[in-house]
Write a protein that holds these residues in place. Structure first.
Motif, PDB file in Angstrom:
ATOM      1  N   UNK A   1       4.536  -8.686  -5.451  1.00 55.50           N
ATOM      2  CA  UNK A   1       3.997  -9.015  -4.298  1.00 55.50           C
ATOM      3  C   UNK A   1       4.689  -9.820  -3.145  1.00 55.50           C
ATOM      4  N   UNK A   2       4.274  -9.705  -2.058  1.00 59.29           N
ATOM      5  CA  UNK A   2       4.902 -10.886  -1.023  1.00 59.29           C
ATOM      6  C   UNK A   2       3.506 -11.161  -0.478  1.00 59.29           C
ATOM      7  N   UNK A   3       3.000 -12.409  -0.875  1.00 61.29           N
ATOM      8  CA  UNK A   3       1.704 -13.032  -0.363  1.00 61.29           C
ATOM      9  C   UNK A   3       2.035 -14.546  -0.096  1.00 61.29           C
ATOM     10  N   UNK A   4       0.743 -15.169   0.269  1.00 60.52           N
ATOM     11  CA  UNK A   4       0.821 -16.395   0.731  1.00 60.52           C
ATOM     12  C   UNK A   4       1.768 -17.327  -0.048  1.00 60.52           C
ATOM     13  N   UNK A   5       1.408 -17.386  -1.366  1.00 65.56           N
ATOM     14  CA  UNK A   5       2.416 -18.162  -2.276  1.00 65.56           C
ATOM     15  C   UNK A   5       3.924 -17.890  -2.285  1.00 65.56           C
ATOM     16  N   UNK A   6       4.324 -16.833  -1.860  1.00 63.56           N
ATOM     17  CA  UNK A   6       5.613 -16.440  -1.615  1.00 63.56           C
ATOM     18  C   UNK A   6       6.237 -17.110  -0.209  1.00 63.56           C
ATOM     19  N   UNK A   7       5.240 -16.890   0.695  1.00 66.66           N
ATOM     20  CA  UNK A   7       5.678 -17.680   2.216  1.00 66.66           C
ATOM     21  C   UNK A   7       5.652 -19.083   2.175  1.00 66.66           C
ATOM     22  N   UNK A   8       4.806 -19.747   1.306  1.00 70.42           N
ATOM     23  CA  UNK A   8       5.093 -21.067   0.879  1.00 70.42           C
ATOM     24  C   UNK A   8       6.219 -21.582   0.579  1.00 70.42           C
ATOM     25  N   UNK A   9       6.434 -20.777  -0.654  1.00 78.70           N
ATOM     26  CA  UNK A   9       8.187 -20.987  -1.158  1.00 78.70           C
ATOM     27  C   UNK A   9       9.282 -20.741  -0.126  1.00 78.70           C
ATOM     28  N   UNK A  10       9.025 -19.778   0.778  1.00 80.79           N
ATOM     29  CA  UNK A  10       9.899 -19.484   1.871  1.00 80.79           C
ATOM     30  C   UNK A  10       9.710 -20.623   2.760  1.00 80.79           C
ATOM     31  N   UNK A  11       8.973 -20.757   3.164  1.00 78.81           N
ATOM     32  CA  UNK A  11       8.888 -22.108   4.258  1.00 78.81           C
ATOM     33  C   UNK A  11       9.315 -23.337   3.655  1.00 78.81           C
ATOM     34  N   UNK A  12       9.214 -23.627   2.541  1.00 80.27           N
ATOM     35  CA  UNK A  12       9.877 -24.824   1.870  1.00 80.27           C
ATOM     36  C   UNK A  12      11.388 -24.771   1.782  1.00 80.27           C
ATOM     37  N   UNK A  13      11.950 -23.542   2.042  1.00 76.55           N
ATOM     38  CA  UNK A  13      13.390 -23.430   2.040  1.00 76.55           C
ATOM     39  C   UNK A  13      13.888 -23.227   3.612  1.00 76.55           C
TER      40      UNK A  13
ATOM     41  N   UNK B   1       0.808  -1.230   0.056  1.00 78.81           N
ATOM     42  CA  UNK B   1       0.141   0.081   0.097  1.00 78.81           C
ATOM     43  C   UNK B   1       0.860   1.342  -0.002  1.00 78.81           C
ATOM     44  N   UNK B   2       2.103   1.320   0.439  1.00 74.60           N
ATOM     45  CA  UNK B   2       3.016   2.436   0.398  1.00 74.60           C
ATOM     46  C   UNK B   2       4.016   2.410  -0.627  1.00 74.60           C
ATOM     47  N   UNK B   3       4.250   1.125  -1.175  1.00 75.18           N
ATOM     48  CA  UNK B   3       5.352   1.021  -2.217  1.00 75.18           C
ATOM     49  C   UNK B   3       4.398   0.470  -3.557  1.00 75.18           C
ATOM     50  N   UNK B   4       4.932   0.902  -4.686  1.00 76.58           N
ATOM     51  CA  UNK B   4       4.498   0.001  -5.778  1.00 76.58           C
ATOM     52  C   UNK B   4       5.211  -1.330  -5.937  1.00 76.58           C
ATOM     53  N   UNK B   5       4.450  -2.371  -5.808  1.00 78.96           N
ATOM     54  CA  UNK B   5       5.093  -3.751  -5.649  1.00 78.96           C
ATOM     55  C   UNK B   5       5.557  -4.004  -4.156  1.00 78.96           C
ATOM     56  N   UNK B   6       6.804  -4.326  -3.960  1.00 79.26           N
ATOM     57  CA  UNK B   6       7.286  -4.630  -2.647  1.00 79.26           C
ATOM     58  C   UNK B   6       8.230  -3.761  -2.219  1.00 79.26           C
ATOM     59  N   UNK B   7       8.367  -3.404  -1.035  1.00 77.07           N
ATOM     60  CA  UNK B   7       9.274  -2.225  -0.357  1.00 77.07           C
ATOM     61  C   UNK B   7      10.785  -2.651  -0.589  1.00 77.07           C
ATOM     62  N   UNK B   8      11.611  -1.723  -0.652  1.00 73.43           N
ATOM     63  CA  UNK B   8      12.893  -1.675  -0.904  1.00 73.43           C
ATOM     64  C   UNK B   8      13.479  -2.821   0.356  1.00 73.43           C
ATOM     65  N   UNK B   9      14.491  -3.738  -0.251  1.00 74.85           N
ATOM     66  CA  UNK B   9      15.048  -5.007   0.596  1.00 74.85           C
ATOM     67  C   UNK B   9      14.137  -6.058   0.758  1.00 74.85           C
ATOM     68  N   UNK B  10      12.841  -5.964   0.267  1.00 75.40           N
ATOM     69  CA  UNK B  10      12.008  -7.033   0.264  1.00 75.40           C
ATOM     70  C   UNK B  10      11.965  -7.841  -0.898  1.00 75.40           C
TER      71      UNK B  10
END
Ligand SMILES: [Ca+2]
Length: 70
Positions: A39-51, A20-29
């Motif tokens: 975006x950083x959404x639930x699909x990204x969290x699943x991919x993160x958790x897989x690692x 809501x504050x950045x177009x896309x994801x915040x710097x560093x994210x």
């Protein structure tokens, strides 16, 4: 990757419509947008958790967890 990293992805979480504050994801994210769709959404969290490796255990790119892809 462990709980410390998880706290960072929580701060980067945008939901499926992007930040809501950045177009896309915040710097560093950017690295948490695993599917590169601005975006950083639930699909990204699943991919993160897989690692996830465990507390203080660095991710070994030569021996990834079973469902992890970089
Ligand atoms: Ca994404």
């Amino acid at each position: 990757m462990d709980q410390g990293d998880f706290s960072v992805i929580q701060n980067c979480f945008t939901g499926p419509v992007g930040g809501s504050f950045w177009p896309g994801v915040a710097p560093g994210c950017e690295r948490y947008d695993r599917d590169r769709d601005d975006d950083v959404d639930s699909l990204d969290v699943v991919e993160f958790e897989n690692c996830a490796t465990g507390p203080g255990v660095l991710l070994d790119e030569t021996s990834l967890p079973t469902d992890c892809s970089l």
